[in-house]
Structure formats: structure tokens, C-alpha cells
Design a protein around this motif. Sequence first.
Motif, mmCIF file in Angstrom:
data_model
loop_
_atom_site.group_PDB
_atom_site.id
_atom_site.type_symbol
_atom_site.label_atom_id
_atom_site.label_comp_id
_atom_site.label_asym_id
_atom_site.label_seq_id
_atom_site.Cartn_x
_atom_site.Cartn_y
_atom_site.Cartn_z
ATOM 1 N N PHE A 1 -11.154 10.330 1.142
ATOM 2 C CA PHE A 1 -10.557 11.210 0.146
ATOM 3 C C PHE A 1 -9.972 10.472 -1.051
ATOM 4 C CE2 PHE A 1 -9.977 13.305 4.344
ATOM 5 C CZ PHE A 1 -10.919 14.305 4.172
ATOM 6 N N HIS A 2 -9.361 9.306 -0.816
ATOM 7 C CA HIS A 2 -8.713 8.589 -1.914
ATOM 8 C C HIS A 2 -8.610 7.112 -1.542
ATOM 9 C CE1 HIS A 2 -5.709 7.370 -4.896
ATOM 10 N NE2 HIS A 2 -5.992 8.491 -5.544
ATOM 11 N N PRO A 3 -8.842 6.200 -2.506
ATOM 12 C CA PRO A 3 -8.771 4.763 -2.191
ATOM 13 C C PRO A 3 -7.421 4.335 -1.624
ATOM 14 C CG PRO A 3 -9.817 5.098 -4.317
ATOM 15 C CD PRO A 3 -9.313 6.438 -3.890
ATOM 16 N N GLU A 4 -6.306 4.921 -2.123
ATOM 17 C CA GLU A 4 -4.988 4.559 -1.597
ATOM 18 C C GLU A 4 -4.889 4.900 -0.115
ATOM 19 O OE1 GLU A 4 -1.832 6.358 -3.781
ATOM 20 O OE2 GLU A 4 -1.607 4.647 -5.128
ATOM 21 N N GLN A 5 -5.390 6.073 0.256
ATOM 22 C CA GLN A 5 -5.331 6.498 1.646
ATOM 23 C C GLN A 5 -6.235 5.623 2.510
ATOM 24 O OE1 GLN A 5 -6.282 10.662 1.447
ATOM 25 N NE2 GLN A 5 -4.610 11.109 0.027
ATOM 26 N N ASP A 6 -7.377 5.244 1.966
ATOM 27 C CA ASP A 6 -8.296 4.375 2.689
ATOM 28 C C ASP A 6 -7.645 3.019 2.977
ATOM 29 O OD1 ASP A 6 -11.217 3.792 3.542
ATOM 30 O OD2 ASP A 6 -10.742 2.141 2.192
ATOM 31 N N ARG A 7 -6.950 2.461 1.987
ATOM 32 C CA ARG A 7 -6.309 1.156 2.175
ATOM 33 C C ARG A 7 -5.230 1.221 3.254
ATOM 34 N NH1 ARG A 7 -7.235 0.727 -3.500
ATOM 35 N NH2 ARG A 7 -5.256 1.784 -3.991
ATOM 36 N N LEU A 8 -4.485 2.321 3.290
ATOM 37 C CA LEU A 8 -3.433 2.448 4.302
ATOM 38 C C LEU A 8 -4.022 2.487 5.706
ATOM 39 C CD1 LEU A 8 -0.433 2.911 5.026
ATOM 40 C CD2 LEU A 8 -0.894 5.367 4.863
ATOM 41 N N LEU A 9 -5.013 3.336 5.922
ATOM 42 C CA LEU A 9 -5.595 3.451 7.267
ATOM 43 C C LEU A 9 -6.195 2.125 7.718
ATOM 44 C CD1 LEU A 9 -7.303 6.974 7.267
ATOM 45 C CD2 LEU A 9 -4.917 6.346 7.677
ATOM 46 N N ARG A 10 -6.903 1.454 6.834
ATOM 47 C CA ARG A 10 -7.531 0.183 7.217
ATOM 48 C C ARG A 10 -6.491 -0.897 7.505
ATOM 49 N NH1 ARG A 10 -12.947 0.332 6.839
ATOM 50 N NH2 ARG A 10 -13.870 2.024 5.600
ATOM 51 N N VAL B 1 0.863 -1.185 0.000
ATOM 52 C CA VAL B 1 0.000 0.000 0.000
ATOM 53 C C VAL B 1 0.897 1.231 0.000
ATOM 54 C CG1 VAL B 1 -1.931 -1.125 1.186
ATOM 55 C CG2 VAL B 1 -0.151 0.035 2.528
ATOM 56 N N ALA B 2 0.317 2.375 -0.391
ATOM 57 C CA ALA B 2 1.066 3.632 -0.397
ATOM 58 C C ALA B 2 1.188 4.161 1.029
ATOM 59 C CB ALA B 2 0.368 4.659 -1.284
ATOM 60 N N SER B 3 2.382 4.582 1.404
ATOM 61 C CA SER B 3 2.646 5.068 2.759
ATOM 62 C C SER B 3 2.161 6.502 2.932
ATOM 63 C CB SER B 3 4.146 5.005 3.051
ATOM 64 O OG SER B 3 4.824 5.974 2.248
#
Length: 252
Positions: free
Chosen positions: A106-115, A56-58
Motif C-alpha cells: 500500500f505504501h513504501p513507509e508501511q513496507d519499510r516498517l513491516l520488513r 521508519v514510520a511507526s
Amino acid sequence: MMQIVVTNAHSIRNSGDAVLLQVTLQEIERCFPNATVTVALNDPHGYTPTHGETAVASFVHWFKSNEGARGSWKTGNLLLSPVLLGWAILAALGHRLSGRSIGSPFHPEQDRLLRAYFAADLIISCPGNFFLSGSGLGLPFLLTLFSFAYGWLAGKPLYMMQQTIGPFRRAWQGAIMRWVLERVRIVAVRDDKSRQTLDEIGLRHPHCHVLPDAAFLFQGTGDAGALAAEIAQMAQAAALRGADGDRLRRAE
């Protein structure tokens, strides 16, 4: 099943970082053979998993692209950083207090990181050399440290693999480094100078260890025969040049 997030992995396009990440994944596989691993990468695009992990994106990637020689800051996201990071902090506190996992809108990449953080059982900081004072305002240091500390904010145990710590040119950087490391269960540094730096910033940690560089654990899978043959040819050519030089000097 154990779920683990590896933070502060940089880019596989850098050979040193790629080796340290491989060692980290190998050690996790050895200690937790059935774990599900998510790697938060500063340069996630084009990454190919090697141990069944997910990339995932950091947090660093939210604000900086690694395209080009030194990368470039994403100005728009930097301007929105109070909103993006503010939401992430609120989501982490909400998860810590209620157990609910609320990602990013805000963004799917950010969502994946938090989850990934919220689902993790523990957070491991990849070995390397990134906790130090850089040039400018020190944004890379802050984002790198935030990436690690965010696990604590979400109520997860933190572990740090072998790092080089410092130097710190600004007192506030040493102070915030100490504050974060006081919340880490095991702190590993890879040289005595780093241990001295921790003493200088006032860290008194019961589980701080000086260990050999994790890179020494790396066992490559490639065939070194071609490289060995090339080195042998270069050595033979150098020897011949030396012999020719000796003959010329004697002839003179």
C-alpha cells in the motif's frame, strides 16, 4: 549481525522523549555494539540518526500525524484500518510460519516498517509513559500496544524497558495489557505504583523488575556554562531586589 527494532519512540521534538530514545540507543550500543538498529517513530520526518540507526514510520504514524500541538488523525487511513492492519497481521503470520518476508503493497513507509520487524532478531519497547487509558476510544493505547505486540506476532522476542504502566479506566485495557506482557521476556517498570498496577490486572511475571527511570542514565554532551551563567545572573538580580526591599522597609 544482530538486528534490533525499537518500538514506541515518539518524537525528538519532545525533549523527554528525545532523552529516553538516546538512552535506549546508548544502552543497545553498549550491550550489542555491532547491532543494526531500526527505530519506529511516531514522528519520523526530520529525524537525524545519532548512533547509525535507521528511522521508519511507526504503526501510530500510519493513522496519526504529529503536526500541530496535539497532532491529527488521518481519517482516510482510519477508515482503511481493517485493510491496512489486516494485511500487516497476515504478513506477520506468514513470516512466522514460513520465514518469508512480505511487506506492504500500500505504501513504501508501511513496507519499510513491516520488513524491519521481519528482519529483526528482537524487539525493544522504548521507555516512557504510554501504556495507559487516555480519553475517547483509546485508539492511541491500542496502536501503541499493537506496535509492541506485532513483534510477538511475527515470532520475535520482546523486551520492555522501564515504563510507567496505567492507570487503566477500562477493564478490557488492563486485560489486553496483561495478555501482551505475559509474552514479553523481560518487563521493566520505573515505579512501585506501576508494579502495583500490574498486580491489580493480574500479571504474574517471573522477570518483572522495578528499575530507576532510564532518563537518569542520560549523559548530555552540551555545554552547560551558558545556562549556569544565566542562572547566576538571575540569582544575583533577585538578591539585589531583596536587598533594595530591605532598605526601603527600614527607611519606612
